[in-house]
Design an enzyme around this catalytic site. Structure first.
Site, PDB file in Angstrom:
ATOM      1  CE1 TYR A   1      -5.697   2.598  10.228  1.00 44.09           C
ATOM      2  CE2 TYR A   1      -4.564   2.231   8.137  1.00 44.09           C
ATOM      3  CZ  TYR A   1      -5.732   2.472   8.845  1.00 44.09           C
ATOM      4  OH  TYR A   1      -6.922   2.605   8.181  1.00 44.09           O
TER       5      TYR A   1
ATOM      6  CG  ASN B   1       1.223  -6.201   6.606  1.00 43.14           C
ATOM      7  OD1 ASN B   1       1.382  -7.338   7.046  1.00 43.14           O
ATOM      8  ND2 ASN B   1       1.917  -5.730   5.587  1.00 43.14           N
ATOM      9  CG  MET B   2      -4.754  -9.657   7.941  1.00 44.36           C
ATOM     10  SD  MET B   2      -6.251 -10.148   8.845  1.00 44.36           S
ATOM     11  CE  MET B   2      -7.285 -10.794   7.520  1.00 44.36           C
TER      12      MET B   2
ATOM     13  CB  ILE C   1      -2.832 -10.004  15.211  1.00 43.98           C
ATOM     14  CG1 ILE C   1      -1.479 -10.491  15.723  1.00 43.98           C
ATOM     15  CG2 ILE C   1      -2.746  -9.453  13.795  1.00 43.98           C
ATOM     16  CD1 ILE C   1      -1.546 -11.269  17.020  1.00 43.98           C
ATOM     17  CG  ASP C   2      -2.588  -4.442  13.088  1.00 48.03           C
ATOM     18  OD1 ASP C   2      -1.388  -4.710  12.907  1.00 48.03           O
ATOM     19  OD2 ASP C   2      -3.378  -4.249  12.168  1.00 48.03           O
TER      20      ASP C   2
ATOM     21  CD  GLU D   1      -3.848   3.082  15.455  1.00 48.42           C
ATOM     22  OE1 GLU D   1      -2.919   2.937  16.275  1.00 48.42           O
ATOM     23  OE2 GLU D   1      -3.669   3.438  14.267  1.00 48.42           O
TER      24      GLU D   1
ATOM     25  CE  LYS E   1       0.623  -2.109   9.772  1.00 45.23           C
ATOM     26  NZ  LYS E   1      -0.563  -2.336  10.664  1.00 45.23           N
TER      27      LYS E   1
ATOM     28  CB  VAL F   1     -12.098  -8.310  20.426  1.00 44.70           C
ATOM     29  CG1 VAL F   1     -12.287  -7.503  21.702  1.00 44.70           C
ATOM     30  CG2 VAL F   1     -13.001  -9.534  20.424  1.00 44.70           C
TER      31      VAL F   1
ATOM     32  NE  ARG G   1      -1.989  -1.661   3.595  1.00 45.09           N
ATOM     33  CZ  ARG G   1      -2.408  -1.812   4.847  1.00 45.09           C
ATOM     34  NH1 ARG G   1      -3.599  -1.364   5.200  1.00 45.09           N
ATOM     35  NH2 ARG G   1      -1.629  -2.390   5.751  1.00 45.09           N
TER      36      ARG G   1
ATOM     37  CG  HIS H   1      -2.302  -0.803  15.174  1.00 45.62           C
ATOM     38  ND1 HIS H   1      -3.629  -0.857  15.564  1.00 45.62           N
ATOM     39  CD2 HIS H   1      -2.306  -0.718  13.821  1.00 45.62           C
ATOM     40  CE1 HIS H   1      -4.409  -0.825  14.478  1.00 45.62           C
ATOM     41  NE2 HIS H   1      -3.625  -0.717  13.414  1.00 45.62           N
TER      42      HIS H   1
ATOM     43  CB  VAL I   1      -9.043  -9.209  12.272  1.00 48.36           C
ATOM     44  CG1 VAL I   1      -8.863  -7.878  11.544  1.00 48.36           C
ATOM     45  CG2 VAL I   1      -9.500 -10.277  11.274  1.00 48.36           C
TER      46      VAL I   1
END
Length: 370
Positions: free
Chosen positions: A91, A298-299, A267-268, A116, A73, A237, A15, A93, A265
């Site tokens: 992002y 980073n799906m 996991i970040d 986020e 990222k 979650v 990306r 995280h 998902v």
């Protein structure tokens, strides 16, 4: 202002933080856009397209030297020396990342703004939503792929065969990730169970996802019962800015059938499954208790064209404001200010400071001098 767009360096991250159209909007507003050579190639955007939009294509150091740097990222360790007294918009995280990243941002004096945790007037997370949607859709397709026997999966197909549904999917979390994962799995024809904390939402979820959707109250008892025979478990979650709680315990995973699949998902932000650990697109899965775990951090990078277009649509207005106003933009917008995680060497997101055991470094953004 100079706006820098570095090339992403995370594993197979194709990306880019800005499309050529986004660059053109910034140039029209009077800003200089410095795009690292080749930054857009993975998303199908050439250097020539960026130059035609009025941007300059430059070496890495110049892109990182801008007063405002926009990325996709979090900075990787090799990028820590590039950090400076500037605004970084990406992002982050931080609660789910090594504390070394937060410390590097502090040392550099970077104003680190996390997509986020930016909120809109309704308290939603508009910059997280598009990538959550992509990851939610991916969760069902990745889960279906790894259920194949040649991937050590159970050999269960998620879908209908001559009108009969095959495969049980348990989705934990009914936010953007959960809804998209449930809708994709239901579209395949699987039996879908969606765990949420608000039973009153069940009728609306069934209308928007599938009339066959089964809503499950998100309690340890209910989750523990349903994971035992689930073919695919999707973890979606979210705690805003904070590390995700382990709502699926290792004991629950140990009772799952061999060859079942977990796609975490969350996991970040550390993951919502106790047995989850970060993986990459190069090595996406591992086995724990005979269960396949897909925990790529980073799906959406797997579908960079779609993801880059959706990300720029969401972020461009905020980038324009930052380029025009700088840090002052946060003083005028409380929701935007919630995106600031590090400023003036201090951690300004309380959840990050708590999760990283760095509470002594926490200061509310509003308490710091303008």
């Amino acid at each position: 202002m100079q706006v820098g767009v570095p090339k992403e360096t995370k594993d197979r991250e194709n990306r880019v933080a800005l499309t050529p159209d986004g660059a053109a909007a910034l140039v029209r507003a009077g800003h200089r856009v410095l795009v690292e050579h080749g930054a857009g190639l993975g998303s199908g955007f050439s250097d020539e397209q960026f130059r035609a939009a009025g941007a300059e294509t430059v070496h890495r150091e110049r892109a990182w030297g801008a007063g405002l740097v926009v990325k996709v990222k979090e900075p990787q360790p090799g990028e820590y020396p590039c950090l400076a007294d500037q605004i970084l918009f990406t992002y982050l995280h931080l609660s789910g990342s090594p504390a070394a990243l937060t410390a590097a941002l502090q040392r550099a004096g970077t104003t680190a703004v996390a997509y986020e945790t930016v909120e809109d007037a309704q308290g939603r997370l508009p910059l997280l939503a598009p990538m959550s949607a992509v990851a939610g859709n991916m969760a069902a397709t990745m889960g279906a792929y790894y259920l194949a026997r040649f991937n050590q999966g159970k050999g269960v197909l998620l879908g209908q065969v001559l009108g009969r549904a095959h495969g049980k999917v348990l989705v934990v979390g009914d936010g953007v990730v959960g809804r998209h994962a449930a809708r994709s799995a239901a579209g395949m024809g699987a039996q879908v169970f969606l765990c949420g904390r608000h039973p009153e939402r069940a009728p609306e979820l069934k209308r928007s996802i599938s009339p066959d959707l089964q809503f499950v109250a998100s309690t340890p008892e209910h989750i523990g019962r349903h994971v035992q025979d689930a073919d695919l478990v999707v973890g979606g979650v979210l705690r805003r800015g904070a590390r995700a709680p382990h709502v699926v315990s290792e004991a629950m995973v140990s009772r799952m059938q061999p060859g079942s699949v977990i796609v975490d998902v969350s996991i970040d932000q550390g993951g919502c499954v106790e047995t989850s650990r970060p993986t990459s697109h190069s090595e996406p899965v591992y086995l724990s208790h005979g269960v396949i775990h897909y925990c790529v951090t980073n799906m959406p990078g797997a579908y960079p064209r779609t993801s880059t277009l959706a990300l720029t649509d969401a972020t461009l207005g905020h980038v324009l404001r930052l380029a025009a106003e700088g840090v002052a933009a946060f003083r005028r917008d409380a929701g935007f200010a919630r995106g600031v995680n590090v400023h003036q060497g201090r951690i300004t997101c309380e959840a990050v400071a708590r999760d990283l055991d760095m509470s002594e470094d926490y200061r509310a953004f509003s308490s710091l001098p303008a």
